[in-house]
Write an enzyme that holds these catalytic residues in place. Structure first.
Site, PDB file in Angstrom:
ATOM      1  N   CYS A  25       0.815  -1.227   0.000  1.00 32.87           N
ATOM      2  CA  CYS A  25       0.000   0.000   0.000  1.00 32.87           C
ATOM      3  C   CYS A  25       0.840   1.266   0.000  1.00 32.87           C
ATOM      4  O   CYS A  25       0.312   2.361  -0.234  1.00 32.87           O
ATOM      5  CB  CYS A  25      -0.927   0.021   1.209  1.00 32.87           C
TER       6      CYS A  25
HETATM    7  N1  COA Z   1     -21.083  -8.451   7.063  1.00 28.43           N
HETATM    8  C1  COA Z   1     -21.625  -8.581   8.302  1.00 28.43           C
HETATM    9  N2  COA Z   1     -20.902  -8.851   9.409  1.00 28.43           N
HETATM   10  C2  COA Z   1     -19.582  -8.978   9.269  1.00 28.43           C
HETATM   11  C3  COA Z   1     -18.943  -8.843   8.020  1.00 28.43           C
HETATM   12  C4  COA Z   1     -19.757  -8.582   6.895  1.00 28.43           C
HETATM   13  N3  COA Z   1     -19.226  -8.435   5.672  1.00 28.43           N
HETATM   14  N4  COA Z   1     -17.615  -9.013   8.194  1.00 28.43           N
HETATM   15  C5  COA Z   1     -17.421  -9.243   9.488  1.00 28.43           C
HETATM   16  N5  COA Z   1     -18.600  -9.241  10.152  1.00 28.43           N
HETATM   17  C6  COA Z   1     -18.829  -9.453  11.585  1.00 28.43           C
HETATM   18  C7  COA Z   1     -17.711 -10.258  12.208  1.00 28.43           C
HETATM   19  O1  COA Z   1     -17.919 -11.634  12.056  1.00 28.43           O
HETATM   20  C8  COA Z   1     -17.780  -9.819  13.658  1.00 28.43           C
HETATM   21  O2  COA Z   1     -18.816 -10.494  14.288  1.00 28.43           O
HETATM   22  P1  COA Z   1     -18.668 -10.972  15.821  1.00 28.43           P
HETATM   23  O3  COA Z   1     -18.518  -9.695  16.617  1.00 28.43           O
HETATM   24  O4  COA Z   1     -19.954 -11.676  16.070  1.00 28.43           O
HETATM   25  O5  COA Z   1     -17.448 -11.809  15.871  1.00 28.43           O
HETATM   26  C9  COA Z   1     -18.190  -8.347  13.557  1.00 28.43           C
HETATM   27  O6  COA Z   1     -18.819  -8.212  12.263  1.00 28.43           O
HETATM   28  C10 COA Z   1     -17.014  -7.406  13.639  1.00 28.43           C
HETATM   29  O7  COA Z   1     -15.997  -7.851  12.725  1.00 28.43           O
HETATM   30  P2  COA Z   1     -14.561  -7.242  12.699  1.00 28.43           P
HETATM   31  O8  COA Z   1     -13.750  -7.941  11.645  1.00 28.43           O
HETATM   32  O9  COA Z   1     -14.002  -7.157  14.074  1.00 28.43           O
HETATM   33  O10 COA Z   1     -14.917  -5.759  12.138  1.00 28.43           O
HETATM   34  P3  COA Z   1     -14.109  -4.434  12.242  1.00 28.43           P
HETATM   35  O11 COA Z   1     -14.940  -3.447  12.939  1.00 28.43           O
HETATM   36  O12 COA Z   1     -12.697  -4.625  12.693  1.00 28.43           O
HETATM   37  O13 COA Z   1     -14.025  -3.981  10.695  1.00 28.43           O
HETATM   38  C11 COA Z   1     -12.365  -3.907   8.929  1.00 28.43           C
HETATM   39  C12 COA Z   1     -13.335  -4.780   9.737  1.00 28.43           C
HETATM   40  C13 COA Z   1     -11.566  -4.806   8.023  1.00 28.43           C
HETATM   41  C14 COA Z   1     -13.183  -2.922   8.108  1.00 28.43           C
HETATM   42  C15 COA Z   1     -11.432  -3.138   9.900  1.00 28.43           C
HETATM   43  O14 COA Z   1     -10.845  -4.014  10.831  1.00 28.43           O
HETATM   44  C16 COA Z   1     -10.292  -2.420   9.185  1.00 28.43           C
HETATM   45  O15 COA Z   1     -10.511  -1.570   8.342  1.00 28.43           O
HETATM   46  N6  COA Z   1      -9.040  -2.714   9.570  1.00 28.43           N
HETATM   47  C17 COA Z   1      -7.866  -2.091   8.986  1.00 28.43           C
HETATM   48  C18 COA Z   1      -7.699  -2.611   7.627  1.00 28.43           C
HETATM   49  C19 COA Z   1      -6.535  -2.047   6.896  1.00 28.43           C
HETATM   50  O16 COA Z   1      -6.187  -0.906   6.999  1.00 28.43           O
HETATM   51  N7  COA Z   1      -5.937  -2.887   6.136  1.00 28.43           N
HETATM   52  C20 COA Z   1      -4.906  -2.498   5.290  1.00 28.43           C
HETATM   53  C21 COA Z   1      -5.152  -3.189   4.019  1.00 28.43           C
HETATM   54  S1  COA Z   1      -4.089  -2.581   2.817  1.00 28.43           S
END
Ligand code: COA
Length: 370
Positions: free
Chosen positions: A149
């Protein structure tokens, strides 16, 4: 020692947009198919509300929509091209490069160096950058680089360093990102994250660009710290191994929560350190063009860096329309949301992601000499 300036930027936006609703409908149809086949554990449904509230993403662009939204496939159709056809990355980069060159008022032939800085490269060699150099009719030399990235900002530092040292006069940094091809569209936790795009940035020797509106590159800072929390294990050694099954780790994999927690302090410290070393107060920054992965992340970094809630437009996001486009995200924001800054105003481009890696570019607006 010379100074480098950014004189043009360009964005290639793919022809197909996928809204969260379309994406989730396809994912849920896929989940239903798998569950009807007796998937154990069952595949849970995705939700457009979750995607918007967890990430700030509302839509994304892709090079192929039909393959991604086909519940029986869930992967783009990007047919292999013959060796005598332009490669897909080169084609995307070319469009962005031509826009950047036109904005800079620079002929391709006057470019001395083309860097193709992206998270993935279509082949091992010859470098995609050399193909772009040839298709554009650019001079000098070209090479590929990959810092996930942070590829574009690391590419800008590389180009600016060569301009400063005098080994090149004009450079082009292109970042064609085909994220749809390394995303696992069948994984609910990440299927919404990425989109495709290409960006281009023209850098020139400041002294050559006095007659142009430009962005003086005051300084650049790159940093890396190893982490397995964003990883893709695909690579050329794969063919030498016995197990060729469909392995999940051959696509983008992340521990999103850990990334969130670990990258935020890293980036905030990096920006604060860069500004302190330059003797620039955060209050002097008129704009922040941040990496575009997650809105809450950007809100946090903006607050941390500026020490207050960013004003509307001070820290523009494009991820609602483009999703995460890897290294191109901060450059799209810079290219599309640079208006309104007066000569002497400062801004900071900052990318961050896998590696971990962080790259920041401090720029000052300069107007064409009368
Ligand atoms: N639809 C519905 N529910 C979903 C889902 C979806 N697509 N994806 C995950 N969930 C659920 C999970 O299972 C979890 O459920 P639980 O609490 O019952 O276990 C809940 O939603 C929360 O999931 P989580 O993965 O902890 O979400 P989050 O708030 O961390 O958001 C991201 C996920 C990926 C958006 C976030 O972590 C993020 O942006 N992280 C940084 C990513 C980044 O910068 N990456 C660099 C890549 S270059």
């Amino acid at each position: 020692m010379h100074t480098a300036a950014i004189t043009g930027t360009g964005v290639f936006t793919p022809p197909h947009a996928i809204s969260n609703d379309e994406l989730v409908e396809a994912f849920n149809a896929y989940a239903d198919r798998r569950n009807a086949e007796g998937a154990d554990p069952p595949v849970p449904h995705s939700s457009a509300d979750f995607v918007r509230s967890a990430s700030g993403i509302e839509s994304r662009y892709v090079m192929d929509k039909e393959g991604v939204l086909d519940p029986a496939r869930m992967f783009p159709r990007l047919p292999e091209r013959a060796d005598d056809e332009p490669s897909l990355m080169a084609e995307m980069a070319l469009d962005a490069a031509r826009k950047a060159l036109a904005e800079a008022g620079v002929d391709a032939a006057d470019i001395d160096c083309v860097i193709c800085a992206a998270s993935n490269h279509e082949r091992a060699y010859p470098a995609v950058a050399i193909e772009i150099q040839q298709l554009l009719g650019a001079g000098g030399f070209a090479f590929d680089m990959n810092v996930a990235c942070s590829s574009a900002t690391f590419g800008i530092q590389t180009a600016a360093d060569m301009i400063r040292a005098g080994s090149v006069r004009r450079a082009l940094v292109v970042s064609p990102e085909i994220c749809s091809a390394h995303l696992e569209w069948r994984d609910r936790d990440c299927h919404f994250i990425f989109g495709d795009v290409a960006t281009a940035v023209v850098l020139e020797r400041e002294a050559d660009a006095a007659a142009k509106d430009r962005w003086t590159v005051e300084s650049t800072r790159c940093a890396t710290q190893f982490s397995n929390n964003i990883r893709n294990n695909d690579g050329f050694l794969r063919r030498t191994r016995d197990a060729m099954e469909d392995r999940r780790d051959m696509q983008f994999v992340q521990e999103g929560r850990k990334v969130f927690k670990e990258v935020l302090p890293l980036v905030s410290r990096h920006i604060a350190g860069h500004l302190a070393e330059e003797g620039v107060a955060a209050s002097e920054l008129r704009r922040l063009w941040l990496h575009q992965a997650n809105k809450a992340m950007n809100d946090y970094i903006g607050r941390k860096v500026l020490g207050r809630e960013p004003e509307p437009g001070e820290q523009p996001n494009i991820l609602q329309d483009y999703a995460n486009t890897s290294s191109a995200g901060s450059i799209i924001a810079f290219s599309k949301h640079s208006d309104g800054l007066a000569p002497g105003d400062r801004g900071l481009i900052c990318s961050f992601g896998a590696g971990y890696s962080v790259g920041s570019v401090l720029v000052t607006r300069r107007a064409a000499a009368a």
